[in-house]
Design a protein around this motif. Structure first.
Motif, PDB file in Angstrom:
ATOM      1  N   ALA A  58      -5.984 -12.725   4.988  1.00 15.44           N
ATOM      2  CA  ALA A  58      -7.040 -12.105   4.183  1.00 15.44           C
ATOM      3  C   ALA A  58      -7.292 -10.677   4.659  1.00 15.44           C
ATOM      4  CB  ALA A  58      -8.323 -12.927   4.257  1.00 15.44           C
ATOM      5  N   ASP A  59      -7.309 -10.491   5.968  1.00 17.45           N
ATOM      6  CA  ASP A  59      -7.493  -9.151   6.540  1.00 17.45           C
ATOM      7  C   ASP A  59      -6.322  -8.241   6.152  1.00 17.45           C
ATOM      8  OD1 ASP A  59      -9.777  -9.788   8.825  1.00 17.45           O
ATOM      9  OD2 ASP A  59      -8.367 -11.431   8.528  1.00 17.45           O
ATOM     10  N   ASP A  60      -5.114  -8.792   6.230  1.00 17.28           N
ATOM     11  CA  ASP A  60      -3.936  -8.005   5.871  1.00 17.28           C
ATOM     12  C   ASP A  60      -3.946  -7.651   4.386  1.00 17.28           C
ATOM     13  OD1 ASP A  60      -2.990  -8.036   8.457  1.00 17.28           O
ATOM     14  OD2 ASP A  60      -1.721  -9.792   8.150  1.00 17.28           O
ATOM     15  N   PHE A  61      -4.410  -8.584   3.561  1.00 21.10           N
ATOM     16  CA  PHE A  61      -4.547  -8.270   2.131  1.00 21.10           C
ATOM     17  C   PHE A  61      -5.457  -7.068   1.934  1.00 21.10           C
ATOM     18  CE2 PHE A  61      -7.922  -8.437  -1.004  1.00 21.10           C
ATOM     19  CZ  PHE A  61      -7.212  -8.009  -2.122  1.00 21.10           C
ATOM     20  N   GLN A  62      -6.628  -7.108   2.563  1.00 26.02           N
ATOM     21  CA  GLN A  62      -7.621  -6.052   2.363  1.00 26.02           C
ATOM     22  C   GLN A  62      -7.061  -4.676   2.726  1.00 26.02           C
ATOM     23  OE1 GLN A  62     -10.833  -5.749   5.195  1.00 26.02           O
ATOM     24  NE2 GLN A  62     -12.321  -5.232   3.609  1.00 26.02           N
ATOM     25  N   MET A  63      -6.464  -4.570   3.899  1.00 29.23           N
ATOM     26  CA  MET A  63      -5.975  -3.272   4.351  1.00 29.23           C
ATOM     27  C   MET A  63      -4.722  -2.833   3.588  1.00 29.23           C
ATOM     28  SD  MET A  63      -8.052  -1.967   6.510  1.00 29.23           S
ATOM     29  CE  MET A  63      -9.338  -2.662   5.469  1.00 29.23           C
ATOM     30  N   THR A  64      -3.871  -3.789   3.222  1.00 30.22           N
ATOM     31  CA  THR A  64      -2.680  -3.445   2.448  1.00 30.22           C
ATOM     32  C   THR A  64      -3.069  -2.943   1.062  1.00 30.22           C
ATOM     33  OG1 THR A  64      -1.332  -5.081   3.623  1.00 30.22           O
ATOM     34  CG2 THR A  64      -0.504  -4.318   1.502  1.00 30.22           C
ATOM     35  N   ALA A  65      -3.985  -3.635   0.413  1.00 30.44           N
ATOM     36  CA  ALA A  65      -4.428  -3.226  -0.921  1.00 30.44           C
ATOM     37  C   ALA A  65      -5.057  -1.836  -0.885  1.00 30.44           C
ATOM     38  CB  ALA A  65      -5.419  -4.244  -1.480  1.00 30.44           C
ATOM     39  N   LYS A  66      -5.879  -1.578   0.129  1.00 31.67           N
ATOM     40  CA  LYS A  66      -6.516  -0.259   0.238  1.00 31.67           C
ATOM     41  C   LYS A  66      -5.485   0.827   0.532  1.00 31.67           C
ATOM     42  CE  LYS A  66     -11.136  -1.802   1.626  1.00 31.67           C
ATOM     43  NZ  LYS A  66     -12.205  -1.749   2.652  1.00 31.67           N
ATOM     44  N   CYS A  67      -4.539   0.508   1.391  1.00 30.48           N
ATOM     45  CA  CYS A  67      -3.488   1.475   1.717  1.00 30.48           C
ATOM     46  C   CYS A  67      -2.665   1.814   0.478  1.00 30.48           C
ATOM     47  CB  CYS A  67      -2.597   0.912   2.818  1.00 30.48           C
ATOM     48  SG  CYS A  67      -1.292   2.048   3.345  1.00 30.48           S
ATOM     49  N   LEU A  68      -2.273   0.803  -0.278  1.00 26.11           N
ATOM     50  CA  LEU A  68      -1.498   1.040  -1.496  1.00 26.11           C
ATOM     51  C   LEU A  68      -2.307   1.842  -2.510  1.00 26.11           C
ATOM     52  CD1 LEU A  68       0.203  -2.455  -1.932  1.00 26.11           C
ATOM     53  CD2 LEU A  68       1.306  -0.320  -1.256  1.00 26.11           C
ATOM     54  N   LEU A  69      -3.575   1.505  -2.644  1.00 22.73           N
ATOM     55  CA  LEU A  69      -4.443   2.236  -3.567  1.00 22.73           C
ATOM     56  C   LEU A  69      -4.462   3.721  -3.229  1.00 22.73           C
ATOM     57  CD1 LEU A  69      -6.664   2.397  -5.783  1.00 22.73           C
ATOM     58  CD2 LEU A  69      -8.327   1.864  -3.971  1.00 22.73           C
ATOM     59  N   LYS A  70      -4.684   4.041  -1.962  1.00 24.70           N
ATOM     60  CA  LYS A  70      -4.766   5.440  -1.545  1.00 24.70           C
ATOM     61  C   LYS A  70      -3.409   6.136  -1.638  1.00 24.70           C
ATOM     62  CE  LYS A  70      -9.114   5.402  -0.876  1.00 24.70           C
ATOM     63  NZ  LYS A  70      -9.982   6.138  -1.844  1.00 24.70           N
ATOM     64  N   ALA A  71      -2.345   5.395  -1.360  1.00 24.72           N
ATOM     65  CA  ALA A  71      -1.005   5.981  -1.468  1.00 24.72           C
ATOM     66  C   ALA A  71      -0.695   6.342  -2.917  1.00 24.72           C
ATOM     67  CB  ALA A  71       0.040   5.011  -0.928  1.00 24.72           C
ATOM     68  N   TYR A  72      -1.021   5.442  -3.834  1.00 28.10           N
ATOM     69  CA  TYR A  72      -0.793   5.732  -5.254  1.00 28.10           C
ATOM     70  C   TYR A  72      -1.683   6.887  -5.723  1.00 28.10           C
ATOM     71  CZ  TYR A  72       2.088   1.557  -6.058  1.00 28.10           C
ATOM     72  OH  TYR A  72       3.099   0.617  -6.038  1.00 28.10           O
ATOM     73  N   GLU A  73      -2.923   6.921  -5.235  1.00 25.22           N
ATOM     74  CA  GLU A  73      -3.833   7.999  -5.625  1.00 25.22           C
ATOM     75  C   GLU A  73      -3.323   9.362  -5.166  1.00 25.22           C
ATOM     76  OE1 GLU A  73      -8.193   5.695  -5.686  1.00 25.22           O
ATOM     77  OE2 GLU A  73      -7.633   6.967  -3.994  1.00 25.22           O
ATOM     78  N   SER A  74      -2.662   9.381  -4.021  1.00 28.95           N
ATOM     79  CA  SER A  74      -2.210  10.660  -3.458  1.00 28.95           C
ATOM     80  C   SER A  74      -0.906  11.160  -4.069  1.00 28.95           C
ATOM     81  CB  SER A  74      -2.026  10.516  -1.943  1.00 28.95           C
ATOM     82  OG  SER A  74      -0.907   9.678  -1.651  1.00 28.95           O
ATOM     83  N   ALA A  75      -0.205  10.293  -4.792  1.00 28.05           N
ATOM     84  CA  ALA A  75       1.151  10.629  -5.243  1.00 28.05           C
ATOM     85  C   ALA A  75       1.183  11.876  -6.119  1.00 28.05           C
ATOM     86  CB  ALA A  75       1.759   9.436  -5.977  1.00 28.05           C
ATOM     87  N   ASP A  76       0.331  11.937  -7.126  1.00 31.42           N
ATOM     88  CA  ASP A  76       0.356  13.082  -8.046  1.00 31.42           C
ATOM     89  C   ASP A  76      -0.026  14.374  -7.333  1.00 31.42           C
ATOM     90  OD1 ASP A  76       1.169  11.507 -10.143  1.00 31.42           O
ATOM     91  OD2 ASP A  76      -0.839  11.249 -10.987  1.00 31.42           O
ATOM     92  N   THR A  77      -1.023  14.298  -6.454  1.00 25.28           N
ATOM     93  CA  THR A  77      -1.444  15.482  -5.704  1.00 25.28           C
ATOM     94  C   THR A  77      -0.324  15.976  -4.797  1.00 25.28           C
ATOM     95  OG1 THR A  77      -3.748  14.750  -5.731  1.00 25.28           O
ATOM     96  CG2 THR A  77      -3.140  16.378  -4.068  1.00 25.28           C
ATOM     97  N   LEU A  78       0.336  15.048  -4.128  1.00 26.09           N
ATOM     98  CA  LEU A  78       1.426  15.417  -3.227  1.00 26.09           C
ATOM     99  C   LEU A  78       2.578  16.053  -4.000  1.00 26.09           C
ATOM    100  CD1 LEU A  78       2.691  15.460  -0.443  1.00 26.09           C
ATOM    101  CD2 LEU A  78       3.343  13.061  -0.743  1.00 26.09           C
ATOM    102  N   ARG A  79       2.910  15.492  -5.147  1.00 26.49           N
ATOM    103  CA  ARG A  79       4.017  16.048  -5.938  1.00 26.49           C
ATOM    104  C   ARG A  79       3.664  17.405  -6.526  1.00 26.49           C
ATOM    105  NH1 ARG A  79       5.258  10.024  -8.193  1.00 26.49           N
ATOM    106  NH2 ARG A  79       6.240   9.318  -6.252  1.00 26.49           N
TER     107      ARG A  79
END
Length: 206
Positions: A100-121
């Motif tokens: 459950a802990d791994d789910f929470q942090m993985t989901a948040k990490c993926l969310l932020k990674a996807y959010e940053s993609a357009d800005t980074l590109r």
């Protein structure tokens, strides 16, 4: 195994909190700007159930938390909703289990990674227009960051390892290209000399 799964199902049913579950579904609908009964909300809710069953030791859903984290990241599920799902999963999580802990942090990490993609590109595109070796080096480094971010996303999503290797290789090549720019054009080329860097190999698996 059938007996174990029957016990897992019984544990799930005994702990099920419908009010909490429905609150999550409502929050998902708000965040995704869709109806409560939409397919997107239903798919995520079904994966929440699968993950809860896995936390009750049901053998059919061992990796459900990874799939749940992945779909949350891909659908830009909010931090609020992720935390609600996490707190719900804690109802089922047993001692020494960290999924459950791994789910929470993985989901948040993926969310932020996807959010940053357009800005980074966008930054990659801007750096590509900067003249001179600094611009070329910045372009390579930002491109490497993009590739490495894609690698991390695939890694956390349990993606295909050949694809992960491909993205990682592209990132390393961009870093190498950036170092070449520094070595060739900087007034202090020694600052970009990383020739003593060691990359691990199969022999390092000890």
């Amino acid at each position: 195994m059938l007996h174990d799964n029957t016990q897992a199902l019984a544990r799930y049913n005994s702990l099920f909190n419908n009010q909490h579950y429905q609150a999550i579904a409502a929050q998902l609908a708000i965040g995704l700007r869709t109806e409560r009964d939409s397919m997107r909300v239903s798919d995520i809710c079904n994966m929440i159930t699968d993950t809860a069953l896995s936390l009750c030791q049901h053998s059919h859903y061992a990796d459900a938390w990874i799939k749940l984290a992945t779909i949350c990241g891909q659908n830009a599920v909010s931090i609020v909703a992720i935390d609600m799902i996490y707190n719900y999963l804690l109802i089922y999580q047993q001692s020494a289990d960290t999924r459950a802990d791994d789910f929470q942090m993985t989901a948040k990490c993926l969310l932020k990674a996807y959010e940053s993609a357009d800005t980074l590109r966008a930054a990659v595109s801007c750096a590509n227009a900067v003249h001179g070796w600094r611009g070329r080096m910045a372009y390579d480094l930002l491109s490497a960051a993009d590739y490495l971010t894609q690698t991390a996303v695939q890694l956390l999503s349990d993606g295909n390892q050949s694809y992960i290797r491909e993205k990682l290789q592209h990132g390393i090549r961009r870093i190498t290209g950036a170092l070449h720019e520094g070595l060739r054009h900087s007034k202090r080329p020694n600052m970009f000399n990383f020739s003593d860097t060691h990359f691990p190999s199969e022999q390092d698996r000890v």
